[in-house]
Design a protein around this motif. Structure first.
Motif, mmCIF file in Angstrom:
data_model
loop_
_atom_site.group_PDB
_atom_site.id
_atom_site.type_symbol
_atom_site.label_atom_id
_atom_site.label_comp_id
_atom_site.label_asym_id
_atom_site.label_seq_id
_atom_site.Cartn_x
_atom_site.Cartn_y
_atom_site.Cartn_z
ATOM 1 N N VAL A 66 0.837 -1.197 0.000
ATOM 2 C CA VAL A 66 0.000 0.000 0.000
ATOM 3 C C VAL A 66 0.876 1.252 0.000
ATOM 4 N N ALA A 67 0.733 2.069 -1.046
ATOM 5 C CA ALA A 67 1.456 3.341 -1.175
ATOM 6 C C ALA A 67 2.952 3.192 -0.902
ATOM 7 N N PRO A 68 3.645 2.306 -1.618
ATOM 8 C CA PRO A 68 5.085 2.147 -1.384
ATOM 9 C C PRO A 68 5.858 3.409 -1.722
ATOM 10 N N SER A 69 6.964 3.599 -1.017
ATOM 11 C CA SER A 69 7.779 4.801 -1.216
ATOM 12 C C SER A 69 8.645 4.716 -2.463
ATOM 13 N N THR A 70 8.999 3.504 -2.860
ATOM 14 C CA THR A 70 9.871 3.288 -4.018
ATOM 15 C C THR A 70 9.383 2.071 -4.787
ATOM 16 N N ASN A 71 9.952 1.852 -5.963
ATOM 17 C CA ASN A 71 9.733 0.585 -6.658
ATOM 18 C C ASN A 71 10.332 -0.535 -5.822
ATOM 19 N N GLY A 72 9.723 -1.710 -5.869
ATOM 20 C CA GLY A 72 10.270 -2.819 -5.099
ATOM 21 C C GLY A 72 9.487 -4.101 -5.274
ATOM 22 N N PHE A 73 9.698 -5.023 -4.357
ATOM 23 C CA PHE A 73 9.029 -6.316 -4.432
ATOM 24 C C PHE A 73 8.835 -6.895 -3.042
ATOM 25 N N ILE A 74 7.913 -7.847 -2.953
ATOM 26 C CA ILE A 74 7.645 -8.596 -1.721
ATOM 27 C C ILE A 74 7.880 -10.073 -2.005
ATOM 28 N N THR A 75 8.507 -10.750 -1.065
ATOM 29 C CA THR A 75 8.686 -12.199 -1.136
ATOM 30 C C THR A 75 8.004 -12.829 0.064
ATOM 31 N N VAL A 76 7.209 -13.872 -0.173
ATOM 32 C CA VAL A 76 6.510 -14.587 0.897
ATOM 33 C C VAL A 76 7.007 -16.027 0.887
ATOM 34 N N SER A 107 10.200 -13.408 -6.186
ATOM 35 C CA SER A 107 9.276 -12.369 -5.754
ATOM 36 C C SER A 107 7.854 -12.889 -5.813
ATOM 37 N N SER A 108 7.021 -12.422 -4.891
ATOM 38 C CA SER A 108 5.605 -12.765 -4.877
ATOM 39 C C SER A 108 4.747 -11.623 -5.397
ATOM 40 N N LEU A 109 5.288 -10.409 -5.348
ATOM 41 C CA LEU A 109 4.576 -9.210 -5.791
ATOM 42 C C LEU A 109 5.597 -8.144 -6.147
ATOM 43 N N GLY A 142 10.256 -25.165 14.683
ATOM 44 C CA GLY A 142 10.998 -24.069 15.280
ATOM 45 C C GLY A 142 10.110 -23.013 15.896
ATOM 46 N N PRO A 143 10.704 -21.905 16.312
ATOM 47 C CA PRO A 143 9.957 -20.853 17.014
ATOM 48 C C PRO A 143 8.937 -20.133 16.124
ATOM 49 N N SER A 144 9.042 -20.301 14.797
ATOM 50 C CA SER A 144 8.118 -19.627 13.879
ATOM 51 C C SER A 144 7.011 -20.551 13.382
ATOM 52 N N THR A 145 6.790 -21.666 14.091
ATOM 53 C CA THR A 145 5.738 -22.597 13.697
ATOM 54 C C THR A 145 4.397 -21.876 13.584
ATOM 55 N N GLY A 146 3.685 -22.158 12.495
ATOM 56 C CA GLY A 146 2.387 -21.534 12.272
ATOM 57 C C GLY A 146 2.449 -20.156 11.639
ATOM 58 N N LYS A 147 3.638 -19.741 11.191
ATOM 59 C CA LYS A 147 3.812 -18.416 10.607
ATOM 60 C C LYS A 147 4.300 -18.510 9.166
ATOM 61 N N VAL A 148 4.163 -17.399 8.443
ATOM 62 C CA VAL A 148 4.822 -17.203 7.158
ATOM 63 C C VAL A 148 5.567 -15.883 7.231
ATOM 64 N N CYS A 149 6.595 -15.754 6.409
ATOM 65 C CA CYS A 149 7.420 -14.551 6.425
ATOM 66 C C CYS A 149 7.187 -13.717 5.171
#
Length: 423
Positions: A355-365, A376-378, A398-405
């Motif tokens: 939402v309203a990114p400051s620069t061009n870029g990407f997201i990885t999930v 990249s995912s987006l 591990g400690p991040s069980t049940g999560k995505v990054c």
């Protein structure tokens, strides 16, 4: 033959051998994998040392195949082998991909479809000259384990895979079929729901999906590719089961003048219709690409917001950081136990937005217990709100069980809505 026995071992009153019983485990409908790059047409960024064999090229694929091929020419078709790569078995019937067009010479569109089948009239994503645009797609695997990609104008193409449907999956891969076309003079593949005019803001538009394009009656959910064409103003579009309350989520975010597509996973109610609601008078195109029959482990959920980093929003981030995400930052998002996601979920279906990114870029999930992949995912542009469908494995150890990054390369607010789960 029934064999007599002297002892009634199971106390059912019969001294006979019973037929053996076996516990049968339901075949998975989808298998998530760590995201991997299968196609990279952009030119190499460096050279290979002839002595050591080491390369400074960062624009590579997971196995060195289908990389640095150069732009696909206008009206060209590229055959991309997907099976036998990144852990995808030879008998996979479909793959979940993130397809990106970047640096196009002019406005155009891509089509992704199983090789060996006629090229469909439906498009997978639309792009503008010089832009970088991505879209999620679940594509059927065609002849020789390949999917085909065609392009209207010359462009570089990047393809990442995040999972597949195995041979025993009940998921129905469909040849892309145009179900809805609101623009005047344009047609659908069966003449239904065509030329009906733009959506009326705030008013639901029903679309019958069952019984069309190979979607059988009793379907639990469908995978659609939905496009807003030539938006008159900034706005959003939501797709949901007719008869249910309109969810407080969006499937597409659109800027004025843009043509934007996104994959949509939506439950199909008993009546067989899904509804479209927008806040602007949008022309909408909808193509069906797959269907989920009853009795599978892929379950649609009522769309629910799990993440919204903007201050003051109704759903604060579960990590307690109620602010824009910094460039180069990673957000760990708890998904199990929220929005209807069970603790046994192996993968989830998300709609992820910048939402309203400051620069061009990407997201990885990706699953947090694995190394962040070079995929990249987006992809997003400065100041432009964009979203994309992502199917991602849930962290199981591990400690991040049940999560995505979620990693963002540029500063932006993040939004994530859950649409379904695979158990």
């Amino acid at each position: 033959d029934i064999l007599s026995r002297a002892i009634d071992g199971n106390n059912d009153g019969y001294a006979q051998c019973d037929i053996g019983a076996y516990e049968l485990e339901q075949a998975p409908v989808f298998v998530g994998i760590s995201p991997a790059r299968l196609l990279e047409t952009r030119p190499a960024t460096g050279s290979t040392d002839p002595t050591t064999g080491l390369s400074s090229n960062t624009l590579v694929t997971v196995d060195g195949q289908s990389q640095n091929l150069g732009p696909l020419p206008a009206n060209g078709v590229l055959q991309l082998r997907v099976t036998g790569r990144a852990g995808i078995p030879g008998d996979a019937i479909a793959v979940s991909l993130n397809v990106t067009a970047t640096g196009a010479s002019s406005n155009g569109f891509l089509r992704v479809y199983p090789c060996g089948q006629p090229q469909p009239t439906a498009s997978t994503l639309n792009y503008a000259a010089g832009s970088t645009v991505a879209n999620g797609v679940v594509a059927g695997v065609g002849v020789d384990g390949k999917v085909c990609i065609s392009t209207k104008s010359a462009t570089n193409i990047v393809v990442d895979v995040n999972g597949y449907m195995p041979a025993a999956s009940k998921y129905l891969t469909l040849s892309p079929f145009r179900m809805m076309e609101t623009r005047a003079g344009q047609v659908t593949d069966d003449g239904i729901a065509q030329g009906t005019g733009p959506l009326t803001p705030g008013v639901a538009r029903q679309l019958q999906v069952s019984g069309r394009g190979g979607v059988p009656a009793g379907t639990t959910a469908v995978m659609l590719n939905v496009t807003v064409a030539g938006a008159p103003a900034n706005g959003y579009l939501t797709v949901y089961p007719c008869g249910s309350p309109t969810p407080p989520t969006a499937n597409l975010n659109v800027s004025a003048g843009a043509t934007v597509a996104n994959a949509v996973f939506v439950a199909v109610p008993a009546g067989g219709s899904v509804c479209f609601m927008s806040n602007r008078a949008f022309d909408v195109i909808a193509d069906v690409v797959g269907a989920v029959p009853t009795g599978t482990t892929l379950t649609p959920l009522s769309p629910a917001r799990l993440l919204d980093s903007r201050p003051g929003q109704p759903v604060p981030p579960d990590d307690g950081v109620d602010t824009r995400r910094a460039a180069g930052s990673t957000t760990q998002l708890q998904v199990t136990g929220r929005g209807g996601v069970s603790g046994s979920a192996k993968s989830i279906i998300l709609n992820v937005g910048a939402v309203a990114p400051s620069t061009n870029g990407f997201i990885t999930v990706w699953p947090c217990d694995q190394t962040r992949p070079t995929t990249s995912s987006l992809n997003y542009a400065a100041g432009v709100t964009r979203s994309n469908l992502v199917i991602v494995k849930v962290t199981t150890s591990g400690p991040s069980t049940g999560k995505v990054c979620l990693y963002t390369s540029g500063q932006t607010d993040l939004v994530a809505d859950v649409l379904g789960q695979i158990t």
